[in-house]
Design an enzyme around this catalytic site. Structure first.
Site, PDB file in Angstrom:
ATOM      1  CG  HIS A  30      38.181  41.189  33.412  1.00 23.19           C
ATOM      2  ND1 HIS A  30      38.412  42.481  33.849  1.00 23.19           N
ATOM      3  CD2 HIS A  30      37.986  40.447  34.523  1.00 23.19           C
ATOM      4  CE1 HIS A  30      38.386  42.499  35.168  1.00 23.19           C
ATOM      5  NE2 HIS A  30      38.105  41.277  35.602  1.00 23.19           N
TER       6      HIS A  30
ATOM      7  CG  ASN B 158      33.589  39.954  39.273  1.00 22.08           C
ATOM      8  OD1 ASN B 158      32.507  39.467  39.586  1.00 22.08           O
ATOM      9  ND2 ASN B 158      34.715  39.262  39.286  1.00 22.08           N
TER      10      ASN B 158
ATOM     11  CG  HIS C 140      35.988  36.162  35.233  1.00 23.53           C
ATOM     12  ND1 HIS C 140      37.199  35.854  35.810  1.00 23.53           N
ATOM     13  CD2 HIS C 140      35.701  37.432  35.624  1.00 23.53           C
ATOM     14  CE1 HIS C 140      37.634  36.889  36.524  1.00 23.53           C
ATOM     15  NE2 HIS C 140      36.733  37.865  36.432  1.00 23.53           N
TER      16      HIS C 140
ATOM     17  CD  GLU D 277      40.720  41.042  42.722  1.00 22.50           C
ATOM     18  OE1 GLU D 277      41.586  40.538  41.984  1.00 22.50           O
ATOM     19  OE2 GLU D 277      40.306  40.507  43.766  1.00 22.50           O
ATOM     20  CB  VAL D 278      41.847  43.944  36.195  1.00 25.06           C
ATOM     21  CG1 VAL D 278      42.605  44.594  35.037  1.00 25.06           C
ATOM     22  CG2 VAL D 278      42.759  43.002  36.974  1.00 25.06           C
TER      23      VAL D 278
ATOM     24  CG  ASP E  19      42.218  34.370  35.918  1.00 26.05           C
ATOM     25  OD1 ASP E  19      41.344  35.256  35.899  1.00 26.05           O
ATOM     26  OD2 ASP E  19      43.073  34.264  36.836  1.00 26.05           O
ATOM     27  CB  ILE E  20      47.614  34.868  36.105  1.00 25.84           C
ATOM     28  CG1 ILE E  20      49.084  34.534  36.220  1.00 25.84           C
ATOM     29  CG2 ILE E  20      47.098  35.614  37.321  1.00 25.84           C
ATOM     30  CD1 ILE E  20      49.982  35.775  36.160  1.00 25.84           C
TER      31      ILE E  20
HETATM   32  P1  AMP Z   1      38.225  40.614  38.583  1.00 23.89           P
HETATM   33  O1  AMP Z   1      38.259  40.350  40.057  1.00 23.89           O
HETATM   34  O2  AMP Z   1      36.910  40.251  37.947  1.00 23.89           O
HETATM   35  O3  AMP Z   1      38.698  42.002  38.230  1.00 23.89           O
HETATM   36  O4  AMP Z   1      39.236  39.566  37.957  1.00 23.89           O
HETATM   37  C1  AMP Z   1      40.578  39.846  37.676  1.00 23.89           C
HETATM   38  C2  AMP Z   1      41.185  38.543  37.218  1.00 23.89           C
HETATM   39  O5  AMP Z   1      42.391  38.843  36.537  1.00 23.89           O
HETATM   40  C3  AMP Z   1      41.525  37.570  38.338  1.00 23.89           C
HETATM   41  O6  AMP Z   1      40.837  36.343  38.116  1.00 23.89           O
HETATM   42  C4  AMP Z   1      43.050  37.420  38.226  1.00 23.89           C
HETATM   43  O7  AMP Z   1      43.494  36.114  38.516  1.00 23.89           O
HETATM   44  C5  AMP Z   1      43.286  37.792  36.783  1.00 23.89           C
HETATM   45  N1  AMP Z   1      44.617  38.288  36.453  1.00 23.89           N
HETATM   46  C6  AMP Z   1      45.315  39.268  37.091  1.00 23.89           C
HETATM   47  N2  AMP Z   1      46.489  39.490  36.478  1.00 23.89           N
HETATM   48  C7  AMP Z   1      46.521  38.643  35.413  1.00 23.89           C
HETATM   49  C8  AMP Z   1      47.491  38.388  34.386  1.00 23.89           C
HETATM   50  N3  AMP Z   1      48.661  39.052  34.336  1.00 23.89           N
HETATM   51  N4  AMP Z   1      47.201  37.447  33.470  1.00 23.89           N
HETATM   52  C9  AMP Z   1      46.045  36.770  33.523  1.00 23.89           C
HETATM   53  N5  AMP Z   1      45.103  36.956  34.466  1.00 23.89           N
HETATM   54  C10 AMP Z   1      45.339  37.881  35.405  1.00 23.89           C
END
Ligand code: AMP
Length: 120
Positions: A104, A91, A106, A99-100, A33-34
Protein backbone atom coordinates in the site's frame (compact mmCIF):
# COMPACT_ATOMS: atom_id res chain seq x y z
CA UNK A 1 7.24 -15.94 2.78
CA UNK A 2 4.03 -16.50 0.79
CA UNK A 3 1.35 -13.85 0.29
CA UNK A 4 -1.33 -14.12 3.00
CA UNK A 5 -4.74 -14.03 1.27
CA UNK A 6 -6.43 -13.33 4.61
CA UNK A 7 -4.78 -9.93 5.13
CA UNK A 8 -7.24 -7.09 5.57
CA UNK A 9 -6.60 -5.45 2.20
CA UNK A 10 -7.14 -8.77 0.39
CA UNK A 11 -10.51 -8.92 2.15
CA UNK A 12 -11.29 -5.38 0.99
CA UNK A 13 -10.35 -6.35 -2.58
CA UNK A 14 -12.70 -9.35 -2.42
CA UNK A 15 -15.50 -7.14 -1.07
CA UNK A 16 -15.61 -9.07 2.21
CA UNK A 17 -15.17 -5.94 4.28
CA UNK A 18 -16.10 -2.38 3.30
CA UNK A 19 -13.85 0.52 2.49
CA UNK A 20 -14.34 4.18 1.73
CA UNK A 21 -13.27 3.98 -1.91
CA UNK A 22 -11.81 6.96 -3.74
CA UNK A 23 -10.56 5.34 -6.95
CA UNK A 24 -10.60 2.07 -8.87
CA UNK A 25 -9.26 0.85 -12.20
CA UNK A 26 -8.40 -2.59 -13.60
CA UNK A 27 -5.21 -2.89 -11.56
CA UNK A 28 -5.53 -0.47 -8.65
CA UNK A 29 -7.84 0.39 -5.75
CA UNK A 30 -7.65 3.38 -3.41
CA UNK A 31 -9.56 4.11 -0.21
CA UNK A 32 -9.39 6.36 2.82
CA UNK A 33 -7.19 5.13 5.66
CA UNK A 34 -9.38 4.05 8.57
CA UNK A 35 -7.12 5.92 11.01
CA UNK A 36 -6.06 9.04 9.10
CA UNK A 37 -2.82 10.69 10.18
CA UNK A 38 -3.37 13.85 8.11
CA UNK A 39 -6.29 15.82 6.64
CA UNK A 40 -6.06 13.64 3.53
CA UNK A 41 -4.77 10.09 4.05
CA UNK A 42 -5.51 7.62 1.29
CA UNK A 43 -4.10 4.15 0.66
CA UNK A 44 -3.43 3.11 -2.93
CA UNK A 45 -3.02 -0.62 -3.52
CA UNK A 46 -2.49 -2.93 -6.47
CA UNK A 47 -5.21 -5.51 -7.02
CA UNK A 48 -2.61 -8.22 -7.51
CA UNK A 49 -1.32 -10.26 -4.55
CA UNK A 50 1.89 -8.38 -3.75
CA UNK A 51 3.14 -8.28 -0.19
CA UNK A 52 5.24 -5.17 -0.40
CA UNK A 53 7.05 -2.71 -2.62
CA UNK A 54 9.92 -5.19 -2.72
CA UNK A 55 7.66 -7.97 -4.01
CA UNK A 56 5.82 -5.64 -6.41
CA UNK A 57 8.93 -4.07 -7.91
CA UNK A 58 10.34 -7.56 -8.50
CA UNK A 59 7.30 -9.47 -9.70
CA UNK A 60 4.60 -7.14 -11.01
CA UNK A 61 4.38 -6.57 -14.74
CA UNK A 62 4.95 -3.19 -16.35
CA UNK A 63 1.24 -2.55 -16.81
CA UNK A 64 0.53 -3.09 -13.11
CA UNK A 65 3.45 -0.89 -12.10
CA UNK A 66 2.47 1.92 -14.46
CA UNK A 67 -1.15 1.68 -13.29
CA UNK A 68 -0.20 2.09 -9.62
CA UNK A 69 2.18 4.99 -10.18
CA UNK A 70 -0.24 6.83 -12.46
CA UNK A 71 -3.14 6.19 -10.09
CA UNK A 72 -1.29 7.84 -7.19
CA UNK A 73 -0.77 11.02 -9.23
CA UNK A 74 -4.32 11.00 -10.56
CA UNK A 75 -5.85 10.52 -7.11
CA UNK A 76 -3.76 13.36 -5.68
CA UNK A 77 -5.00 15.66 -8.43
CA UNK A 78 -8.60 14.52 -8.01
CA UNK A 79 -8.44 15.06 -4.25
CA UNK A 80 -7.10 18.57 -4.84
CA UNK A 81 -3.79 18.13 -3.02
CA UNK A 82 -1.40 18.12 -5.97
CA UNK A 83 -1.03 21.86 -6.33
CA UNK A 84 -0.03 22.57 -2.73
CA UNK A 85 1.91 19.35 -2.41
CA UNK A 86 1.63 16.02 -0.71
CA UNK A 87 3.67 12.99 0.34
CA UNK A 88 3.73 9.37 -0.74
CA UNK A 89 5.22 6.67 1.46
CA UNK A 90 5.32 2.92 1.61
CA UNK A 91 6.40 0.95 4.66
CA UNK A 92 8.24 -2.22 3.74
CA UNK A 93 8.77 -5.14 6.08
CA UNK A 94 9.67 -5.19 9.72
CA UNK A 95 12.19 -2.34 9.79
CA UNK A 96 9.90 -0.27 7.56
CA UNK A 97 7.06 -0.68 10.03
CA UNK A 98 4.69 -2.42 7.61
CA UNK A 99 1.60 -3.73 9.40
CA UNK A 100 -0.58 -4.98 6.55
CA UNK A 101 1.22 -7.45 4.24
CA UNK A 102 -0.32 -6.21 0.99
CA UNK A 103 1.55 -3.38 -0.75
CA UNK A 104 0.00 0.00 0.00
CA UNK A 105 1.11 3.49 -0.85
CA UNK A 106 0.14 6.07 1.75
CA UNK A 107 -0.89 9.39 0.19
CA UNK A 108 -0.77 12.19 2.78
CA UNK A 109 -1.89 15.74 2.10
CA UNK A 110 -4.28 18.57 2.77
CA UNK A 111 -1.94 20.23 5.27
CA UNK A 112 1.74 21.04 5.83
CA UNK A 113 3.39 17.75 6.66
CA UNK A 114 6.47 18.78 8.58
CA UNK A 115 9.57 16.66 8.96
CA UNK A 116 9.84 13.60 6.79
CA UNK A 117 10.73 11.23 9.61
CA UNK A 118 10.32 11.94 13.30
CA UNK A 119 13.03 10.50 15.50
CA UNK A 120 11.75 7.43 17.36
P1 AMP B 1 1.29 0.18 7.41
O1 AMP B 1 1.71 0.42 8.83
O2 AMP B 1 2.11 0.96 6.41
O3 AMP B 1 1.16 -1.28 7.07
O4 AMP B 1 -0.15 0.85 7.29
C1 AMP B 1 -1.35 0.15 7.45
C2 AMP B 1 -2.44 1.18 7.38
O5 AMP B 1 -3.66 0.51 7.12
C3 AMP B 1 -2.63 1.99 8.66
O6 AMP B 1 -2.48 3.37 8.37
C4 AMP B 1 -4.07 1.63 9.09
O7 AMP B 1 -4.75 2.72 9.67
C5 AMP B 1 -4.68 1.21 7.78
N1 AMP B 1 -5.82 0.31 7.87
C6 AMP B 1 -5.91 -0.85 8.58
N2 AMP B 1 -7.10 -1.44 8.38
C7 AMP B 1 -7.77 -0.65 7.50
C8 AMP B 1 -9.07 -0.72 6.90
N3 AMP B 1 -9.92 -1.73 7.17
N4 AMP B 1 -9.43 0.27 6.06
C9 AMP B 1 -8.60 1.28 5.80
N5 AMP B 1 -7.37 1.41 6.34
C10 AMP B 1 -6.96 0.46 7.18
Amino acid sequence: MAYDPNNIFAKILRGEIPCSMVYEDDHTLAFHDINPQTAVHVLVIPKGPYQSWDDFSTNANDVEIAALIRAVGKIARELGVAEEGYRVLSNIGEFGGQEVPHLHIHLFGGQKLGRMIKPA
